[in-house]
Design an enzyme around this catalytic site. Structure first.
Site, PDB file in Angstrom:
ATOM      1  N   THR A  80       0.822  -1.218   0.000  1.00  0.00           N
ATOM      2  CA  THR A  80       0.000   0.000   0.000  1.00  0.00           C
ATOM      3  C   THR A  80       0.852   1.262   0.000  1.00  0.00           C
ATOM      4  O   THR A  80       0.659   2.162  -0.821  1.00  0.00           O
ATOM      5  CB  THR A  80      -0.931  -0.005   1.223  1.00  0.00           C
ATOM      6  OG1 THR A  80      -1.777  -1.153   1.157  1.00  0.00           O
ATOM      7  CG2 THR A  80      -1.786   1.243   1.254  1.00  0.00           C
ATOM      8  N   VAL A  81       1.813   1.354   0.931  1.00  0.00           N
ATOM      9  CA  VAL A  81       2.618   2.575   1.038  1.00  0.00           C
ATOM     10  C   VAL A  81       3.573   2.702  -0.141  1.00  0.00           C
ATOM     11  O   VAL A  81       3.772   3.797  -0.686  1.00  0.00           O
ATOM     12  CB  VAL A  81       3.380   2.603   2.373  1.00  0.00           C
ATOM     13  CG1 VAL A  81       4.258   3.852   2.458  1.00  0.00           C
ATOM     14  CG2 VAL A  81       2.405   2.573   3.546  1.00  0.00           C
ATOM     15  N   LYS A  99       7.839   1.315  12.127  1.00  0.00           N
ATOM     16  CA  LYS A  99       7.857   1.605  13.569  1.00  0.00           C
ATOM     17  C   LYS A  99       8.416   0.442  14.374  1.00  0.00           C
ATOM     18  O   LYS A  99       9.091   0.647  15.392  1.00  0.00           O
ATOM     19  CB  LYS A  99       6.451   1.943  14.049  1.00  0.00           C
ATOM     20  CG  LYS A  99       5.441   0.831  13.842  1.00  0.00           C
ATOM     21  CD  LYS A  99       4.041   1.233  14.230  1.00  0.00           C
ATOM     22  CE  LYS A  99       3.030   0.175  13.833  1.00  0.00           C
ATOM     23  NZ  LYS A  99       2.897   0.043  12.375  1.00  0.00           N
ATOM     24  N   GLU A 126      10.140   9.605   9.397  1.00  0.00           N
ATOM     25  CA  GLU A 126       8.966  10.414   9.739  1.00  0.00           C
ATOM     26  C   GLU A 126       7.676   9.607   9.696  1.00  0.00           C
ATOM     27  O   GLU A 126       6.793   9.777  10.535  1.00  0.00           O
ATOM     28  CB  GLU A 126       8.856  11.604   8.779  1.00  0.00           C
ATOM     29  CG  GLU A 126       7.703  12.542   9.064  1.00  0.00           C
ATOM     30  CD  GLU A 126       7.837  13.253  10.396  1.00  0.00           C
ATOM     31  OE1 GLU A 126       6.980  13.026  11.275  1.00  0.00           O
ATOM     32  OE2 GLU A 126       8.798  14.025  10.577  1.00  0.00           O
ATOM     33  N   VAL A 177       5.609   7.043  12.677  1.00  0.00           N
ATOM     34  CA  VAL A 177       4.633   7.438  13.699  1.00  0.00           C
ATOM     35  C   VAL A 177       3.609   8.383  13.067  1.00  0.00           C
ATOM     36  O   VAL A 177       3.975   9.381  12.449  1.00  0.00           O
ATOM     37  CB  VAL A 177       5.311   8.149  14.887  1.00  0.00           C
ATOM     38  CG1 VAL A 177       4.264   8.603  15.899  1.00  0.00           C
ATOM     39  CG2 VAL A 177       6.336   7.238  15.550  1.00  0.00           C
ATOM     40  N   GLU A 236      -7.002  -5.360  11.158  1.00  0.00           N
ATOM     41  CA  GLU A 236      -6.524  -6.587  10.517  1.00  0.00           C
ATOM     42  C   GLU A 236      -7.397  -7.769  10.939  1.00  0.00           C
ATOM     43  O   GLU A 236      -8.147  -7.705  11.917  1.00  0.00           O
ATOM     44  CB  GLU A 236      -5.070  -6.852  10.925  1.00  0.00           C
ATOM     45  CG  GLU A 236      -4.102  -5.744  10.569  1.00  0.00           C
ATOM     46  CD  GLU A 236      -3.810  -5.653   9.092  1.00  0.00           C
ATOM     47  OE1 GLU A 236      -4.101  -6.636   8.365  1.00  0.00           O
ATOM     48  OE2 GLU A 236      -3.305  -4.601   8.656  1.00  0.00           O
ATOM     49  N   ASP A 239       0.714  -1.592  18.963  1.00  0.00           N
ATOM     50  CA  ASP A 239       1.064  -0.671  17.885  1.00  0.00           C
ATOM     51  C   ASP A 239       1.338   0.726  18.449  1.00  0.00           C
ATOM     52  O   ASP A 239       2.349   1.356  18.126  1.00  0.00           O
ATOM     53  CB  ASP A 239      -0.070  -0.619  16.858  1.00  0.00           C
ATOM     54  CG  ASP A 239       0.146   0.441  15.788  1.00  0.00           C
ATOM     55  OD1 ASP A 239       0.895   0.159  14.841  1.00  0.00           O
ATOM     56  OD2 ASP A 239      -0.431   1.541  15.909  1.00  0.00           O
ATOM     57  N   LYS A 293       5.008   3.177  18.739  1.00  0.00           N
ATOM     58  CA  LYS A 293       5.083   4.581  18.334  1.00  0.00           C
ATOM     59  C   LYS A 293       5.452   5.481  19.507  1.00  0.00           C
ATOM     60  O   LYS A 293       6.237   6.426  19.364  1.00  0.00           O
ATOM     61  CB  LYS A 293       3.746   5.011  17.730  1.00  0.00           C
ATOM     62  CG  LYS A 293       3.390   4.269  16.452  1.00  0.00           C
ATOM     63  CD  LYS A 293       1.961   4.547  16.025  1.00  0.00           C
ATOM     64  CE  LYS A 293       1.565   3.759  14.794  1.00  0.00           C
ATOM     65  NZ  LYS A 293       0.138   3.933  14.430  1.00  0.00           N
TER      66      LYS A 293
END
Length: 430
Positions: A15-16, A107, A131, A134, A192, A203, A207
């Site tokens: 996705t990213v 992360k 960057e 988080v 998920e 999670d 962070k």
């Protein structure tokens, strides 16, 4: 590396990764103008060359060999968007050892292995930028390291998990039960199939470890963060919180005190008037207090393809500028102190406690005595009839040490008149 053009390699094309590709191709001319050189993705590491990714890239860019990226002298920036720590940590370490700048959204890797990676970064004069690790597209790492660097930061409090914020928002607005909202979040792709990392707070803890390390200039590991998830939050807790003029949020809380650094993730009652109380759905927000700047808040989309890719691409641009000017390492490790981490039992909080008790004379007096014996002072009490034999008592305390609270609850749960300690939630922001 050409002075007019930089080539990068992508580790991962989920996705990213696709978001980064879209931004660099769609906004390529703007990126070039802003950094003084063009940026092109030369190679993309994938597991399956034949998978349909819904985007026209061209097969020549794909590879299944990480060496085609980390050992290619023409690739000067490696962008890691695979996630996880294995084999990612090995790939990133090798890229840094080869003198390549690294941009990551990972992360897990930064929280667990940041010290090791920063040492490699500095030893090899290469950037390590993270960057997007988080709060997705919200700028927070760079502001803490640069824009607020003149401040002594006293606290960082944030909603840093969009899944749980969406769930608590739905529970608050619609009175829904936890299980129903979780199923809805999974159906919409916010949670998920295995939601453990989100709903149990892990999670957010990763962070927070990153944010606290930067804010207080001292290494905070994942094991230093106290963690509770939202699985015990019920519609009843939401309703009582409203009655008491609070909103329930899963917060990451980091504070520097005279006794050490507090780092904790847990459900929290915050007053309706607090800025974080109005942050709903999948949005994230981080509230930072500095001695010079005062209170500041950073707000936006904490996840998603393009918001996260926005942060990754901005890091790529910073790494490119550094390479063009031969000054890598501007945003280097800032953990130059070794401050103690405060034991959770020594923290001071206010508490919301919900008890199910027998409805008979003297019950509240026995509970109040147990609290008073452990120096727990009560600020407010609600009592609701549940049936002819039982009642629910909801109490909010004044500030009290965690250890005292736990000792008092241990006594209370064994009182014959107490059927159940239904929930305990900390209170912040007053």
């Amino acid at each position: 590396m050409s002075a007019e053009h930089l080539q990068i390699g992508l580790l991962g094309f989920g996705t990213v990764g696709r978001g980064v590709y879209r931004i660099l191709t769609g906004n390529g001319e703007s990126v070039k103008q802003k950094i003084g050189a063009g940026v092109t993705i030369k190679k993309i590491l994938v597991r399956n060359m034949d998978k349909d990714r819904g985007i026209d890239v061209g097969p020549a860019k794909f590879t299944t060999r990480v060496e085609d990226i980390i050992d290619d002298p023409e690739i000067s920036i490696v962008v890691e968007v695979m996630g996880g720590t294995e084999p990612t940590l090995d790939y990133v370490s090798r890229a840094l050892q080869n003198g390549k700048s690294v941009v990551t959204a990972n992360k897990d890797m930064i929280a667990a292995h940041g010290k090791q990676l920063f040492e490699l970064s500095e030893a090899n004069n290469a950037d390590l930028l993270f960057e997007a690790s988080v709060a997705g597209g919200i700028p927070i790492i760079r502001p803490l390291k640069q824009c607020l660097a003149a401040n002594r930061i006293s606290q960082v409090i944030g909603i840093i998990n969009g899944t749980t914020n969406y769930m608590l928002t739905k529970m608050t607005e619609e009175g829904s039960d936890f299980d129903d909202v979780l199923r809805e979040a999974q159906a919409k792709g916010y949670a998920e199939a295995d939601p453990t990392a989100d709903i149990e707070g892990y999670d957010a803890a990763r962070k927070l470890a990153i944010l606290a390390s930067i804010a207080f200039n001292s290494r905070i590991g994942l094991d230093d963060v106290y963690v509770e998830g939202i699985t015990r939050i019920t519609a009843a807790d939401i309703a009582y919180a409203k009655e008491l003029n609070y909103t329930i949020k899963l917060l990451g809380i980091a504070k520097e005190t005279a006794d050490g650094i507090e780092a904790r993730v847990h459900p929290t009652l915050i007053p309706h008037h607090h800025p974080l109380a109005a942050v709903n759905d999948v949005y994230n927000a981080i509230f930072v207090t500095g001695d010079a700047v005062g209170d500041t808040m950073f707000y936006g989309q904490g996840a998603g393809e393009l918001p996260t890719a926005s942060a990754v691409t901005a890091d790529i641009m910073d790494a490119a500028r550094d390479l063009l000017r031969s000054v890598p390492g501007i945003i280097s490790c800032t953990c130059y102190e070794e401050k103690p981490v405060k034991d959770m039992g020594a923290t001071l909080c206010k508490y919301y406690i919900r008890l199910n008790v027998a409805d008979r004379p003297g019950v509240l007096a026995s509970i109040a005595y147990a609290f008073g014996d452990k120096e727990v002072s009560l600020a407010s009490v609600l009592q609701k009839q549940t049936d002819t034999k039982n009642a629910e008592i909801v109490l909010v305390t004044h500030l009290v040490r965690e250890q005292n609270m736990q000792e008092a609850l241990e006594i209370i749960k064994h009182l014959s008149s107490v059927n159940e300690v239904s929930n305990i939630i900390r209170v912040e922001g007053e």
